[in-house]
Write a protein that holds these residues in place. Structure first.
Motif, short mmCIF file in Angstrom:
data_model
loop_
_atom_site.label_atom_id
_atom_site.label_comp_id
_atom_site.label_asym_id
_atom_site.label_seq_id
_atom_site.Cartn_x
_atom_site.Cartn_y
_atom_site.Cartn_z
N ALA A 184 0.83 -1.21 0.00
CA ALA A 184 0.00 0.00 0.00
C ALA A 184 0.86 1.26 0.00
N GLU A 185 1.93 1.24 0.78
CA GLU A 185 2.82 2.40 0.79
C GLU A 185 3.43 2.62 -0.59
N ASP A 186 3.85 1.56 -1.25
CA ASP A 186 4.41 1.69 -2.60
C ASP A 186 3.36 2.24 -3.57
N ALA A 187 2.14 1.73 -3.48
CA ALA A 187 1.08 2.19 -4.38
C ALA A 187 0.76 3.66 -4.16
N SER A 188 0.88 4.12 -2.92
CA SER A 188 0.57 5.52 -2.63
C SER A 188 1.66 6.47 -3.10
N ARG A 189 2.82 5.93 -3.48
CA ARG A 189 3.96 6.76 -3.86
C ARG A 189 4.21 6.77 -5.36
N ALA A 217 -1.39 17.12 1.53
CA ALA A 217 -1.20 16.04 0.57
C ALA A 217 -0.66 14.79 1.25
N GLU A 218 0.28 14.97 2.17
CA GLU A 218 0.82 13.82 2.88
C GLU A 218 -0.22 13.22 3.82
N ARG A 219 -1.03 14.07 4.44
CA ARG A 219 -2.11 13.54 5.30
C ARG A 219 -3.07 12.69 4.47
N LYS A 223 -3.83 8.70 4.91
CA LYS A 223 -5.21 8.27 5.09
C LYS A 223 -5.59 7.26 4.01
N TRP A 224 -5.13 7.49 2.80
CA TRP A 224 -5.41 6.55 1.71
C TRP A 224 -4.79 5.19 2.02
N VAL A 225 -3.55 5.18 2.52
CA VAL A 225 -2.88 3.92 2.86
C VAL A 225 -3.67 3.17 3.93
N ASP A 226 -4.06 3.88 4.99
CA ASP A 226 -4.81 3.21 6.06
C ASP A 226 -6.15 2.68 5.55
N ARG A 227 -6.83 3.50 4.73
CA ARG A 227 -8.11 3.04 4.19
C ARG A 227 -7.92 1.83 3.29
#
Length: 789
Positions: A184-189, A217-219, A223-227
């Motif tokens: 998820a972290e990789d996908a968010s980046r 933007a970072e928040r 939030k996207w990663v957690d969701r």
């Protein structure tokens, strides 16, 4: 022997003692098992040691009867002789005593929908770390693991006690959960994802500056990663046959203990929905809201029009003291090391509560004891039709679509108290819909799974108690009536905190905290829209048109009208662009002439535009010994009438050319957005101020960085974006009304001012009331003595 005798001399480790079940269990161990030694694992938190947290725990209402019975000396003696506090948690277990007899594991992640890695780390990883610490200690205790009845998963019909039937590998699922965070972290980046977060942040916060946009933007990315991880956990659980990530990870924790416990005796206790106490520590005792309370409260408030459940479906609720009694009885009944024992603590098999009956009991209660709403008086009980999940979902989607469109429309509305009220109403509707959405999604699987938990083994355990223990430690779910429990015990308890007159002001009107602080405290004020009901365009008009002819005024106003759309676009992008664009119109102006116009006309308008509440607040800060600062984008010369009120004024300075006239440029970049926060940080260091106790007052989203830089931010007559941030952040929001009869935006001409002065003198000579005598500078000077410290 009775339970106290069977557990006498035993050393019992309890995890999760600060939780709902753990606290009730600890109270019974201390109160009713006087010869049992208790070891508690408590994590230090917020600067408090585990020992300090334990001391605070036993001072809570649940332990009041015990404290009163044994007295202060008895409490101290019990804590000294019978209790061992181990500081640590399930991530970093301390060394355990080697003589543990029983381990009761109550700790765990209780959220239904945690991020999948969090759910596994707590519910499975915690069990693994606990078992490792037990092995290292050399102890061979009886393991009592508190699970949940809902590990049975998505199925219908009767569910017997016993080992779960599935072939899911806890190793494979735990490894996948750990990888999910990295994925998820990789996908968010990725560039596309980051661009999306940045564009969303810019659309909402561009006027506050680049740093605020970056932070937002970072928040959004986090939030996207957690969701994403929450979605992964929920979907993976449902694919494998469980209702959610909570029951999924609890089921795999059971399987781990079954397979990896190294021959230790194991008892698995599976309670259903745990609610307030029937009798112990006192009727109605509950810590926080559990599963049913939010629905009960929402119904009482008229915010739950229906629920997606079958009226004849069972909602399996069990009082917490019956669960605790069953845990103690199970702990005293050590099973063979080769055969784990399973107990389901539930009510649905022998004392079923149907959703229809729950609704009737709750409705009857609120018909007799309605909640009182600030605006509506007594809230009428709602009639549920049990329309079904599809109908409820359709209504919910329509409501969500409406709030989305209405929110967009409000974003284009001009700032006003009416718009803020509409935003408050829309926010309340959105919160209500969000609540309904959350519980619709959480409960959907539970209401669809028409389960009946069979508790034969638990019943046999209860029947095996001697008569005295059956009275003191009984856990027969057929021992109470649902109407009595709900209407006389449970609902009064959970509604007690919201009963009585509503004396609290709503967040939008909440009073500002007391003006604490001293000489190291700053009170920073914005000007336009905060202290004064004006804009940079209006203040330009006060100065530019003061001495022009009617024809020249007309030409200037027409040119300004043509430029106005561009100014609006500049304001939406960056307030600094707006200031630069407007102030180019000062090109060719004489600075001395501008100062004269402020003294004769513009200063008068400014002072009459100042909000009385603003002046009171500035003076309150001065009386408290605070250092007052005016931080504004207005031209410096215009702030002269306010100089006596402030220790420091930072305003926009117009550049002057070699010919002594304004060039239309600025001496330095205007202090807006992030620049204000940076200046404030530097200034605080220079004067020795403490920003954490300082105050900030502003009205615009562009002032967000400044407000976030101080410990006491206050939103004053905020625009909609700032209003929403203030509401979300819990900042005070204040309405400072303008003075009635404020002067027009265009200053009077010199001839009009002279005529007004002559008329005033004539009225004075004739014995009339001396209204408006003196020049603008005279009137400006009248505020100065009273503004001094």
């Amino acid at each position: 022997m009775g339970l106290p005798e069977r557990l006498a001399g035993k050393r019992v480790l309890v995890t999760g003692a600060t939780g709902f079940v753990g606290e009730a269990l600890l109270e019974r161990l201390l109160s009713d098992l006087p010869d049992t030694h208790v070891v508690v694992l408590i994590r230090p938190r917020a600067g408090r040691s585990g020992h300090a947290r334990f001391t605070g725990l036993v001072a809570k209402p649940a332990f009041a009867a015990w404290r009163e019975r044994v007295g202060a000396d008895g409490v101290e003696r019990a804590l000294r002789e019978r209790v061992t506090v181990l500081e640590g948690d399930l991530e970093r277990m301390p060394v355990l005593p080697a003589d543990l007899d029983i381990v009761i594991h109550c700790a765990g992640e209780v959220s239904f929908d945690p991020p999948i890695d969090t759910g596994f780390a707590t519910n499975l990883g915690g069990v693994q770390e606990l078992l490792r610490a037990v092995r290292d200690s050399g102890a061979r205790p009886h393991l009592v693991h508190i699970s949940t009845a809902y590990v049975a998963g998505l199925r219908s019909g009767h569910v017997a006690e016993g080992r779960l039937v599935h072939n899911v590998s806890w190793r494979a699922e735990q490894a996948a959960a750990q990888r999910a965070r990295v994925t998820a972290e990789d996908a968010s980046r990725t560039p596309d994802a980051l661009r999306g977060f940045r564009e969303q942040a810019e659309a909402e916060h561009v006027r506050a500056g680049a740093q605020t946009v970056s932070r937002e933007a970072e928040r959004r990315r986090r939030k996207w990663v957690d969701r994403r991880l929450v979605d992964v956990g929920g979907e993976r659980a449902r694919v494998l046959g469980w209702t959610d990530c909570y029951t999924f990870t609890k089921a795999l924790a059971e399987r781990y203990l079954e397979n990896e416990r190294d021959g230790l005796p194991l008892t698995v206790v599976r309670p259903s929905i745990i609610e307030s106490a029937l009798a112990r520590p006192f009727p109605g005792w509950i810590e926080g809201f559990k599963m049913a309370e939010p629905l009960i409260i929402a119904y009482g408030r008229g915010e739950l029009p229906d629920f997606p459940a079958s009226p004849d479906g069972i909602i399996d609720i069990i009082p917490v003291d019956l669960v605790v009694n069953a845990i103690i009885a199970a702990a005293a009944a050590t099973p063979p090391a080769s055969t784990p024992a399973y107990y389901t603590i539930c009510s649905g098999f022998r004392n079923p509560l149907l959703f229809r009956d729950l609704y009737e009991h709750v409705r009857e209660y609120f018909e007799r004891h309605p909640l009182i709403s600030r605006n509506r008086g007594a809230v009428a009980a709602t009639d549920w039709r049990f329309a079904g999940a599809a109908t409820v979902e359709s209504r919910l989607r329509r409501g969500e679509r409406f709030t989305e469109l209405a929110g967009r429309a409000l974003g284009y509305a001009p700032r006003s108290d009416r718009v803020r009220q509409a935003a408050r109403d829309l926010e309340q509707l959105d919160e209500r819909l969000s609540f309904l959405r959350r519980y619709q999604d959480l409960y959907r699987s539970y209401t669809r799974a028409e389960l009946v938990y069979v508790d034969d083994a638990t019943r046999a355990l209860h029947q095996g108690l001697d008569p005295a223990d059956a009275q003191r430690f009984g856990f027969d779910p057929a021992c109470y009536d649902w109407r009595t429990y709900l209407q006389d015990i449970h609902i009064p308890s959970v509604t007690a905190t919201i009963r009585g007159p509503d004396t609290l002001a709503p967040p939008a009107r909440r009073a500002t905290r007391a003006l604490a602080g001293g000489p190291d405290t700053l009170a920073v004020f914005d000007l336009d829209g905060t202290l004064v009901s004006s804009t940079v365009v209006e203040s330009y008009l006060w100065l530019r048109l003061a001495d022009q002819s009617v024809a020249a005024r007309g030409r200037e106003l027409a040119a300004l009208a043509r430029a106005l759309p561009g100014y609006v676009r500049a304001e939406r992008r960056d307030r600094g662009h707006l200031i630069r664009a407007v102030y180019t119109r000062y090109a060719g102006a004489d600075p001395d002439e501008l100062a004269r116009l402020v003294d004769e006309a513009a200063g008068d308008i400014l002072l009459r535009r100042v909000k009385p509440a603003a002046i009171r607040r500035v003076r309150e800060h001065r009386e408290a010994g605070h250092r007052t600062v005016l931080l504004t984008g207005a031209v410096e010369v215009l702030t002269r009438p306010l100089a006596p009120l402030f220790d420091e004024i930072v305003a926009t300075r117009l550049a002057v050319g070699g010919d002594g006239r304004c060039t239309g440029r600025l001496v330095s970049a205007p202090l807006v957005g992030d620049a204000r926060a940076a200046w404030l940080s530097h200034y605080a260091g220079r004067v020795g101020a403490n920003l954490s106790v300082s105050w900030g007052y502003a009205d615009s989203q562009s002032d967000l960085p400044m407000l976030r830089a101080v410990g006491n931010p206050v939103a004053v007559n905020p625009d909609l974006p700032l209003y929403r941030v203030a509401r979300r952040s819990g900042w005070p929001i204040e309405e400072w009304p303008s003075t009635r009869g404020e002067p027009r935006a265009v200053a009077a001409s010199r001839a009009e001012r002279q005529a007004h002065a002559v008329a005033a003198r004539v009225r004075t000579w004739r014995g009339g009331e001396p209204v408006g005598t003196g020049t603008g500078s005279d009137r400006a000077r009248t505020v100065r003595p009273g503004a001094q410290r």
